[in-house]
Design an enzyme around this catalytic site. Structure first.
Site, PDB file in Angstrom:
ATOM      1  N   ASN A 114     -15.764   6.598  -5.075  1.00  0.00           N
ATOM      2  CA  ASN A 114     -15.738   5.511  -6.055  1.00  0.00           C
ATOM      3  C   ASN A 114     -16.541   4.298  -5.572  1.00  0.00           C
ATOM      4  O   ASN A 114     -17.450   3.835  -6.262  1.00  0.00           O
ATOM      5  CB  ASN A 114     -14.275   5.124  -6.344  1.00  0.00           C
ATOM      6  N   LYS A 167       0.857  -1.189   0.000  1.00  0.00           N
ATOM      7  CA  LYS A 167       0.000   0.000   0.000  1.00  0.00           C
ATOM      8  C   LYS A 167       0.882   1.224   0.000  1.00  0.00           C
ATOM      9  O   LYS A 167       2.031   1.174   0.456  1.00  0.00           O
ATOM     10  CB  LYS A 167      -0.898   0.026   1.235  1.00  0.00           C
TER      11      LYS A 167
HETATM   12  P1  NAD Z   1     -12.941   8.005  -2.681  1.00  0.00           P
HETATM   13  O1  NAD Z   1     -11.905   8.986  -2.381  1.00  0.00           O
HETATM   14  O2  NAD Z   1     -13.424   7.846  -4.084  1.00  0.00           O
HETATM   15  O3  NAD Z   1     -14.247   8.282  -1.773  1.00  0.00           O
HETATM   16  C1  NAD Z   1     -14.234   8.378  -0.380  1.00  0.00           C
HETATM   17  C2  NAD Z   1     -15.587   8.899   0.069  1.00  0.00           C
HETATM   18  O4  NAD Z   1     -15.664   8.839   1.485  1.00  0.00           O
HETATM   19  C3  NAD Z   1     -15.842  10.349  -0.322  1.00  0.00           C
HETATM   20  O5  NAD Z   1     -17.190  10.493  -0.739  1.00  0.00           O
HETATM   21  C4  NAD Z   1     -15.636  11.098   0.992  1.00  0.00           C
HETATM   22  O6  NAD Z   1     -16.386  12.293   1.054  1.00  0.00           O
HETATM   23  C5  NAD Z   1     -16.170  10.067   1.959  1.00  0.00           C
HETATM   24  N1  NAD Z   1     -15.755  10.255   3.332  1.00  0.00           N
HETATM   25  C6  NAD Z   1     -14.550  10.557   3.837  1.00  0.00           C
HETATM   26  N2  NAD Z   1     -14.617  10.653   5.175  1.00  0.00           N
HETATM   27  C7  NAD Z   1     -15.896  10.383   5.524  1.00  0.00           C
HETATM   28  C8  NAD Z   1     -16.601  10.320   6.740  1.00  0.00           C
HETATM   29  N3  NAD Z   1     -15.979  10.541   7.908  1.00  0.00           N
HETATM   30  N4  NAD Z   1     -17.915  10.025   6.714  1.00  0.00           N
HETATM   31  C9  NAD Z   1     -18.547   9.800   5.558  1.00  0.00           C
HETATM   32  N5  NAD Z   1     -17.930   9.833   4.365  1.00  0.00           N
HETATM   33  C10 NAD Z   1     -16.631  10.134   4.350  1.00  0.00           C
HETATM   34  O7  NAD Z   1     -12.408   6.621  -2.114  1.00  0.00           O
HETATM   35  P2  NAD Z   1     -12.866   5.147  -2.489  1.00  0.00           P
HETATM   36  O8  NAD Z   1     -11.931   4.639  -3.513  1.00  0.00           O
HETATM   37  O9  NAD Z   1     -14.323   5.102  -2.716  1.00  0.00           O
HETATM   38  O10 NAD Z   1     -12.499   4.398  -1.138  1.00  0.00           O
HETATM   39  C11 NAD Z   1     -13.420   4.301  -0.044  1.00  0.00           C
HETATM   40  C12 NAD Z   1     -13.040   3.097   0.804  1.00  0.00           C
HETATM   41  O11 NAD Z   1     -13.083   1.929  -0.012  1.00  0.00           O
HETATM   42  C13 NAD Z   1     -11.620   3.163   1.396  1.00  0.00           C
HETATM   43  O12 NAD Z   1     -11.614   2.528   2.644  1.00  0.00           O
HETATM   44  C14 NAD Z   1     -10.817   2.346   0.407  1.00  0.00           C
HETATM   45  O13 NAD Z   1      -9.628   1.836   0.968  1.00  0.00           O
HETATM   46  C15 NAD Z   1     -11.823   1.273   0.080  1.00  0.00           C
HETATM   47  N6  NAD Z   1     -11.535   0.557  -1.158  1.00  0.00           N
HETATM   48  C16 NAD Z   1     -11.537   1.204  -2.363  1.00  0.00           C
HETATM   49  C17 NAD Z   1     -11.230   0.490  -3.511  1.00  0.00           C
HETATM   50  C18 NAD Z   1     -11.256   1.124  -4.869  1.00  0.00           C
HETATM   51  O14 NAD Z   1     -11.089   0.411  -5.849  1.00  0.00           O
HETATM   52  N7  NAD Z   1     -11.469   2.410  -4.995  1.00  0.00           N
HETATM   53  C19 NAD Z   1     -10.928  -0.871  -3.428  1.00  0.00           C
HETATM   54  C20 NAD Z   1     -10.967  -1.503  -2.202  1.00  0.00           C
HETATM   55  C21 NAD Z   1     -11.268  -0.770  -1.071  1.00  0.00           C
END
Ligand code: NAD
Length: 406
Positions: free
Chosen positions: A217, A103
């Site tokens: 996302n 990571k």
């Molecule tokens: P992103 O940056 O696209 O979105 C994150 C979202 O979370 C945003 O809408 C933000 O406003 C919101 N957020 C942040 N703090 C918050 C809070 N305290 N309360 C409510 N909402 C809040 O990120 P993402 O890629 O969607 O990732 C989100 C989670 O999913 C993370 O834990 C990430 O590790 C996990 N994840 C993502 C992927 C991927 O392919 N993108 C894969 C596996 C896991």
């Protein structure tokens, strides 16, 4: 805030109390192979200089090259990146893909940067790490606040340095520069396939009330997929606010509202409320899709969901896991529920290496078959061992990693 790496290690100890593993194996898996940190000098548009701390943790590569996303966030630190790298090792094993765990990140709020500053930062991150990443060494990807555009800059920078323009050094790229069909929605799509494979076992109907924390996302695509399948999204939140509607939110309109206003706040098709209250909304399915340590000992009693599906990494602490398990609320763990992202990332890597381009239908068919097989195996094993789904997923992953080490 609890230390996420300590929580990850406690999860490991708890799983190995259910099934014994060789103690030297567990000792080794408890430490990352390598932790890299340094500082990027970022020249701002106004001429000032900002020193940005960056990280790459290469946790374990016994099953294949290190693999894992890059997080740009103001609160990211080495402990968080270590935890996320450890979970990637287990996740890739759960997903049964030929990858290890890593990571990366940088401690910065990218939303405060101009586009040129963001490009500079992304390229500098890759320059700093070009020696230690590579298609057969370590393959990064997007995570919180990192986008296909950022992956494209990083891939381009790596190509300039090494001459390798295959794109296989990094996944989550735009389609035009070697991205895979389906990668953008893969995390949510994988979570949905897992939900579908297990739904009837949890006594859930095909018209659930769903609450989603985080509208990026993972969360946005989850909202669209669950809605399309006939469920109702009754509340969502982002970092600024939350919005609810018991009759179901109009997700297309909410996405439009977020695009223009920057938040879900004040969406006309629902009632705006405090984001910190979102988790406690009554629902059938709660999907944390934001950050770690959201469901904890101090707030778990207020959770009303019948099932929790973790699209975020590490949203539930071990203490909260125990409370939910005792209450009969299944928690579908992150290392299974969000493994669709890294699975399709691995398909992207494979397509780049082979010079192929697969159709979206092929990508999703492979993903569905694979992830549902793992979901059912984890569910059956949890029943046999009379344990929760997280411990069961850990045990499956550890068995696969131990075999690879041997
Ligand atoms: P992103 O940056 O696209 O979105 C994150 C979202 O979370 C945003 O809408 C933000 O406003 C919101 N957020 C942040 N703090 C918050 C809070 N305290 N309360 C409510 N909402 C809040 O990120 P993402 O890629 O969607 O990732 C989100 C989670 O999913 C993370 O834990 C990430 O590790 C996990 N994840 C993502 C992927 C991927 O392919 N993108 C894969 C596996 C896991």
């Amino acid at each position: 805030m609890q230390n996420p790496f300590e929580n990850a290690m406690r999860q490991l100890t708890r799983a190995t109390a259910v099934k014994q593993f060789d103690s030297t194996f567990i000792e080794q898996i408890s430490y990352p192979h390598r932790e890299i940190r340094g500082h990027i000098p970022l020249r701002k548009d106004d001429g000032s200089l900002q020193m940005v701390e960056f990280y790459r943790v290469q946790h374990n590569n016994w099953r294949g090259p290190y693999k894992g996303g890059i997080r740009f966030h103001q609160d990211t630190d080495i402990e968080e990146v270590k935890a996320l790298a450890f979970w990637m090792t287990l996740k890739c094993a759960v997903a049964n893909i030929p990858m290890g765990g890593g990571k990366g990140g940088a401690t910065i709020n990218p939303k405060e940067l101009s586009i040129t500053e963001l490009e500079q930062l992304s390229r500098a991150w890759m320059r700093a790490l070009a020696d230690v990443v590579g298609p057969q060494k370590d393959v990064p990807a997007p995570d919180v606040n990192t986008t296909p555009q950022i992956m494209a800059w990083m891939s381009d920078e790596y190509g300039k340095i090494t001459g390798d323009r295959s794109g296989a050094v990094i996944t989550g790229k735009p389609l035009e520069v070697g991205g895979s069909e389906g990668r953008g929605t893969a995390t949510a799509q994988g979570g949905f396939y897992v939900f579908e494979a297990l739904r009837l076992n949890f006594g859930l109907s095909d018209s659930c009330k769903v609450v989603i924390q985080g509208f990026g996302n993972a969360g946005e695509h989850a909202a669209e997929l669950w809605l399309k399948a006939g469920h109702k999204i009754v509340a969502v939140s982002d970092s600024k606010s939350a919005v609810r509607n018991q009759n179901g939110l109009d997700i297309a309109a909410l996405l439009e509202h977020k695009k223009t206003s920057g938040s879900v706040r004040d969406f006309a098709g629902g009632e705006t409320f405090e984001g910190s209250e979102l988790l406690f909304e009554p629902c059938d399915l709660l999907i944390p899709a934001a950050l770690e340590n959201q469901i904890r000992e101090d707030n778990v009693a207020r959770i009303q969901a019948k099932v929790v599906l973790e699209l975020a990494n590490g949203p539930t602490t071990p203490e909260a896991d125990d409370v939910l398990f005792a209450k009969g609320v299944p928690v579908i763990p992150d290392i299974l529920a969000n493994s669709g992202g890294v699975t399709v990332s691995t398909y992207e890597w494979e397509q780049n290496i082979k010079g192929e381009h697969w159709s979206e239908a092929d990508v999703f068919m492979k993903l569905k078959t694979n992830i549902q097989e793992q979901a059912l195996q984890i569910f059956d094993q949890a029943k046999n061992l009379k344990t929760d789904l997280r411990r069961s997923a850990f045990i499956l992953a550890l068995e696969r990693i131990a075999k690879a080490q041997k």
